[in-house]
Design a protein around this motif. Structure first.
Motif, PDB file in Angstrom:
ATOM      1  N   MET A 152      79.210 -95.086  58.607  1.00  0.00           N
ATOM      2  CA  MET A 152      78.215 -95.452  57.339  1.00  0.00           C
ATOM      3  C   MET A 152      79.357 -95.216  56.101  1.00  0.00           C
ATOM      4  SD  MET A 152      75.318 -93.202  56.012  1.00  0.00           S
ATOM      5  CE  MET A 152      73.992 -93.446  57.341  1.00  0.00           C
ATOM      6  N   PRO A 153      79.156 -96.356  55.423  1.00  0.00           N
ATOM      7  CA  PRO A 153      79.871 -96.149  54.012  1.00  0.00           C
ATOM      8  C   PRO A 153      80.036 -95.064  53.113  1.00  0.00           C
ATOM      9  CG  PRO A 153      78.943 -98.279  54.351  1.00  0.00           C
ATOM     10  CD  PRO A 153      78.290 -97.253  55.290  1.00  0.00           C
ATOM     11  N   LYS A 154      80.951 -94.939  52.728  1.00  0.00           N
ATOM     12  CA  LYS A 154      81.144 -93.522  51.729  1.00  0.00           C
ATOM     13  C   LYS A 154      80.491 -94.036  50.308  1.00  0.00           C
ATOM     14  CE  LYS A 154      82.909 -90.995  54.561  1.00  0.00           C
ATOM     15  NZ  LYS A 154      82.477 -89.729  55.291  1.00  0.00           N
ATOM     16  N   VAL A 155      80.100 -93.303  49.329  1.00  0.00           N
ATOM     17  CA  VAL A 155      79.587 -93.695  48.209  1.00  0.00           C
ATOM     18  C   VAL A 155      79.818 -92.827  47.015  1.00  0.00           C
ATOM     19  CG1 VAL A 155      77.395 -93.696  46.983  1.00  0.00           C
ATOM     20  CG2 VAL A 155      77.274 -95.000  48.903  1.00  0.00           C
ATOM     21  N   ILE A 156      80.221 -93.392  46.065  1.00  0.00           N
ATOM     22  CA  ILE A 156      80.683 -92.443  44.639  1.00  0.00           C
ATOM     23  C   ILE A 156      79.396 -92.548  43.848  1.00  0.00           C
ATOM     24  CG2 ILE A 156      81.889 -91.943  42.599  1.00  0.00           C
ATOM     25  CD1 ILE A 156      84.253 -93.426  43.972  1.00  0.00           C
ATOM     26  N   LEU A 157      78.643 -91.413  43.544  1.00  0.00           N
ATOM     27  CA  LEU A 157      77.461 -91.214  42.313  1.00  0.00           C
ATOM     28  C   LEU A 157      77.968 -90.949  41.173  1.00  0.00           C
ATOM     29  CD1 LEU A 157      74.340 -91.639  42.173  1.00  0.00           C
ATOM     30  CD2 LEU A 157      74.284 -89.118  43.209  1.00  0.00           C
ATOM     31  N   ILE A 158      77.650 -91.708  40.131  1.00  0.00           N
ATOM     32  CA  ILE A 158      78.251 -91.623  38.931  1.00  0.00           C
ATOM     33  C   ILE A 158      77.129 -91.111  38.074  1.00  0.00           C
ATOM     34  CG2 ILE A 158      79.333 -92.208  36.627  1.00  0.00           C
ATOM     35  CD1 ILE A 158      81.158 -93.824  38.818  1.00  0.00           C
ATOM     36  N   ASP A 159      76.701 -90.087  37.462  1.00  0.00           N
ATOM     37  CA  ASP A 159      75.657 -89.675  36.692  1.00  0.00           C
ATOM     38  C   ASP A 159      76.107 -89.540  35.550  1.00  0.00           C
ATOM     39  OD1 ASP A 159      73.617 -88.361  35.344  1.00  0.00           O
ATOM     40  OD2 ASP A 159      73.322 -86.378  36.764  1.00  0.00           O
ATOM     41  N   THR A 160      75.866 -90.706  34.586  1.00  0.00           N
ATOM     42  CA  THR A 160      76.218 -90.869  33.259  1.00  0.00           C
ATOM     43  C   THR A 160      75.511 -89.898  32.340  1.00  0.00           C
ATOM     44  OG1 THR A 160      74.633 -92.591  32.669  1.00  0.00           O
ATOM     45  CG2 THR A 160      76.774 -93.334  33.494  1.00  0.00           C
ATOM     46  N   SER A 161      74.538 -89.113  32.643  1.00  0.00           N
ATOM     47  CA  SER A 161      73.986 -88.104  31.641  1.00  0.00           C
ATOM     48  C   SER A 161      74.635 -86.896  31.784  1.00  0.00           C
ATOM     49  CB  SER A 161      72.658 -87.848  32.535  1.00  0.00           C
ATOM     50  OG  SER A 161      72.713 -86.899  33.723  1.00  0.00           O
ATOM     51  N   ARG A 162      75.846 -86.725  32.568  1.00  0.00           N
ATOM     52  CA  ARG A 162      76.551 -85.688  32.799  1.00  0.00           C
ATOM     53  C   ARG A 162      78.124 -85.956  32.315  1.00  0.00           C
ATOM     54  NH1 ARG A 162      74.232 -83.270  38.509  1.00  0.00           N
ATOM     55  NH2 ARG A 162      73.108 -81.447  37.480  1.00  0.00           N
ATOM     56  N   CYS A 163      78.154 -87.329  31.909  1.00  0.00           N
ATOM     57  CA  CYS A 163      79.463 -88.020  31.403  1.00  0.00           C
ATOM     58  C   CYS A 163      79.849 -87.220  29.841  1.00  0.00           C
ATOM     59  CB  CYS A 163      79.740 -89.231  31.737  1.00  0.00           C
ATOM     60  SG  CYS A 163      81.424 -89.944  31.340  1.00  0.00           S
ATOM     61  N   ILE A 218      90.473 -90.823  51.108  1.00  0.00           N
ATOM     62  CA  ILE A 218      89.344 -90.289  51.988  1.00  0.00           C
ATOM     63  C   ILE A 218      89.821 -90.377  53.583  1.00  0.00           C
ATOM     64  CG2 ILE A 218      87.221 -91.509  52.632  1.00  0.00           C
ATOM     65  CD1 ILE A 218      87.223 -92.907  49.956  1.00  0.00           C
ATOM     66  N   HIS A 219      90.523 -91.050  53.868  1.00  0.00           N
ATOM     67  CA  HIS A 219      91.169 -91.108  55.239  1.00  0.00           C
ATOM     68  C   HIS A 219      91.945 -89.869  55.492  1.00  0.00           C
ATOM     69  CE1 HIS A 219      90.070 -94.907  57.218  1.00  0.00           C
ATOM     70  NE2 HIS A 219      90.247 -95.409  55.884  1.00  0.00           N
ATOM     71  N   ALA A 220      92.501 -89.200  54.528  1.00  0.00           N
ATOM     72  CA  ALA A 220      93.237 -87.925  54.929  1.00  0.00           C
ATOM     73  C   ALA A 220      92.330 -86.563  54.659  1.00  0.00           C
ATOM     74  CB  ALA A 220      94.244 -87.757  53.531  1.00  0.00           C
ATOM     75  N   GLY A 221      90.923 -87.130  54.254  1.00  0.00           N
ATOM     76  CA  GLY A 221      89.757 -85.997  54.231  1.00  0.00           C
ATOM     77  C   GLY A 221      89.684 -85.247  52.574  1.00  0.00           C
ATOM     78  N   MET A 222      90.324 -86.160  51.671  1.00  0.00           N
ATOM     79  CA  MET A 222      90.013 -85.759  50.398  1.00  0.00           C
ATOM     80  C   MET A 222      89.278 -86.748  49.656  1.00  0.00           C
ATOM     81  SD  MET A 222      93.838 -84.848  49.387  1.00  0.00           S
ATOM     82  CE  MET A 222      94.768 -86.450  49.869  1.00  0.00           C
ATOM     83  N   PRO A 223      88.599 -86.334  48.629  1.00  0.00           N
ATOM     84  CA  PRO A 223      87.710 -87.187  47.721  1.00  0.00           C
ATOM     85  C   PRO A 223      88.630 -88.097  46.876  1.00  0.00           C
ATOM     86  CG  PRO A 223      87.623 -85.016  46.950  1.00  0.00           C
ATOM     87  CD  PRO A 223      88.372 -84.785  47.978  1.00  0.00           C
ATOM     88  N   PRO A 224      87.906 -89.060  46.318  1.00  0.00           N
ATOM     89  CA  PRO A 224      88.789 -89.772  45.359  1.00  0.00           C
ATOM     90  C   PRO A 224      89.119 -88.879  44.124  1.00  0.00           C
ATOM     91  CG  PRO A 224      86.705 -91.156  46.217  1.00  0.00           C
ATOM     92  CD  PRO A 224      86.643 -89.635  46.587  1.00  0.00           C
ATOM     93  N   ALA A 225      90.183 -89.347  43.571  1.00  0.00           N
ATOM     94  CA  ALA A 225      90.913 -88.605  42.483  1.00  0.00           C
ATOM     95  C   ALA A 225      90.050 -88.534  41.461  1.00  0.00           C
ATOM     96  CB  ALA A 225      92.258 -89.170  41.985  1.00  0.00           C
ATOM     97  N   CYS A 226      89.070 -89.358  41.037  1.00  0.00           N
ATOM     98  CA  CYS A 226      88.484 -89.216  39.932  1.00  0.00           C
ATOM     99  C   CYS A 226      87.152 -88.275  39.973  1.00  0.00           C
ATOM    100  CB  CYS A 226      87.761 -90.697  39.500  1.00  0.00           C
ATOM    101  SG  CYS A 226      86.952 -91.562  40.816  1.00  0.00           S
ATOM    102  N   VAL A 227      86.777 -88.287  41.428  1.00  0.00           N
ATOM    103  CA  VAL A 227      85.824 -87.179  41.743  1.00  0.00           C
ATOM    104  C   VAL A 227      86.303 -85.970  41.651  1.00  0.00           C
ATOM    105  CG1 VAL A 227      83.981 -86.648  43.514  1.00  0.00           C
ATOM    106  CG2 VAL A 227      84.472 -88.933  43.094  1.00  0.00           C
ATOM    107  N   LYS A 228      87.470 -85.757  42.423  1.00  0.00           N
ATOM    108  CA  LYS A 228      87.949 -84.334  42.356  1.00  0.00           C
ATOM    109  C   LYS A 228      88.320 -83.796  40.934  1.00  0.00           C
ATOM    110  CE  LYS A 228      90.390 -80.903  44.306  1.00  0.00           C
ATOM    111  NZ  LYS A 228      89.635 -79.905  45.127  1.00  0.00           N
ATOM    112  N   THR A 229      88.605 -84.650  39.972  1.00  0.00           N
ATOM    113  CA  THR A 229      88.968 -84.425  38.674  1.00  0.00           C
ATOM    114  C   THR A 229      87.731 -83.963  37.808  1.00  0.00           C
ATOM    115  OG1 THR A 229      91.026 -85.331  38.776  1.00  0.00           O
ATOM    116  CG2 THR A 229      90.316 -84.837  36.561  1.00  0.00           C
ATOM    117  N   CYS A 230      86.651 -84.581  37.970  1.00  0.00           N
ATOM    118  CA  CYS A 230      85.378 -84.640  36.957  1.00  0.00           C
ATOM    119  C   CYS A 230      85.134 -83.279  37.019  1.00  0.00           C
ATOM    120  CB  CYS A 230      84.390 -85.456  37.520  1.00  0.00           C
ATOM    121  SG  CYS A 230      82.884 -85.519  36.576  1.00  0.00           S
TER     122      CYS A 230
END
Length: 244
Positions: free
Chosen positions: A1-12, A149-161
């Motif tokens: 199943m594909p991975k998804v980044i969910l971006i909630d602009t109300s919290r940006c 992702i293949h190394a078991g880590m989230p995208p850098a943007c997600v990790k940093t938010c």
């Protein structure tokens, strides 16, 4: 199943931590940018080969109240990607889709696309994302931090938010989270919506009308009576037929 980044602009909060994290992880050079003279705090003005992610600023008056909308723009990693469908008609496997993550990846083979072919690829993207390095000829955009992702880590943007505006996980889980959050926000923001949730792997939760964020915050394809997936699938047919 594909991975998804969910971006909630109300919290940006437009801290741009995601934008910087993207540059650092991908070791992208700095751009010469200028804030004076174009009336926005957004910097740089647009996506480019050195910025795979740009936090867009939109300021407007709403019944005398200044409203700020922030939109961390990037590739949506479409389930059926128009850039890949068009690109396959010219150079096979120049643009590929990772089966595990769903990420759309541009390979060094994209150097083989002519400027005219690149323009076709860019115009086919309903989010106006692909960019071309004029020095190397390669196409460039967000790769969803596929290596992380293949190394078991989230995208850098997600990790940093720092505000939790970005979440990452399995598609089913992220869509459920997005729908629950949407239901809560609609009590105060009746125009709130999920942007193209059924056809992309980077899903935005908007609390305002899409046009109050950015022209390409939702798909700009004129699909008429067809579903978006049907429309995108038809893009490849003339090119594949020519190759055959």
């Amino acid at each position: 199943m594909p991975k998804v980044i969910l971006i909630d602009t109300s919290r940006c909060t437009a801290c741009r931590g995601c934008q910087i994290a993207c540059k650092e992880w991908n070791e992208l050079p700095a751009n010469k940018t200028y804030q004076v003279g174009w009336g926005s705090h957004q910097n740089p003005k647009d996506l480019n080969v050195n910025n795979y992610k740009v936090v867009r600023f939109s300021e407007r008056l709403d019944n005398g109240v200044v409203r700020w909308n922030f939109f961390p723009d990037q590739c949506r990693h479409c389930d059926i990607a128009p850039c890949k469908e068009i690109g396959d008609g010219y150079i096979e496997e120049a643009i590929v889709q990772d089966e595990k993550t769903g990420a759309i990846l541009y390979t060094p083979k994209t150097k083989g696309f002519s400027k005219e072919q690149f323009e076709e690829i860019r115009e086919a993207c309903p989010y106006n994302v692909p960019r071309r390095d004029e020095k190397t000829g390669m196409l460039a955009k967000c790769d969803m931090c596929n290596d992380r992702i293949h190394a078991g880590m989230p995208p850098a943007c997600v990790k940093t938010c720092p505000t939790g505006a970005m979440q990452f996980g399995e598609r089913e889980d992220m869509l459920a989270l997005g729908k629950a959050r949407l239901a809560a926000l609609r009590k105060d923001w009746p125009d709130a919506m999920l942007a193209d949730p059924e056809s992309v792997n980077v899903v935005y939760l908007l609390i305002d009308k899409p046009e109050n964020y950015y022209k390409y915050s939702v798909a700009q394809a004129n699909i008429g009576p067809m579903t978006k997936q049907q429309f995108l699938a038809t893009l490849a047919r003339p090119f594949k037929a020519m190759k055959a």
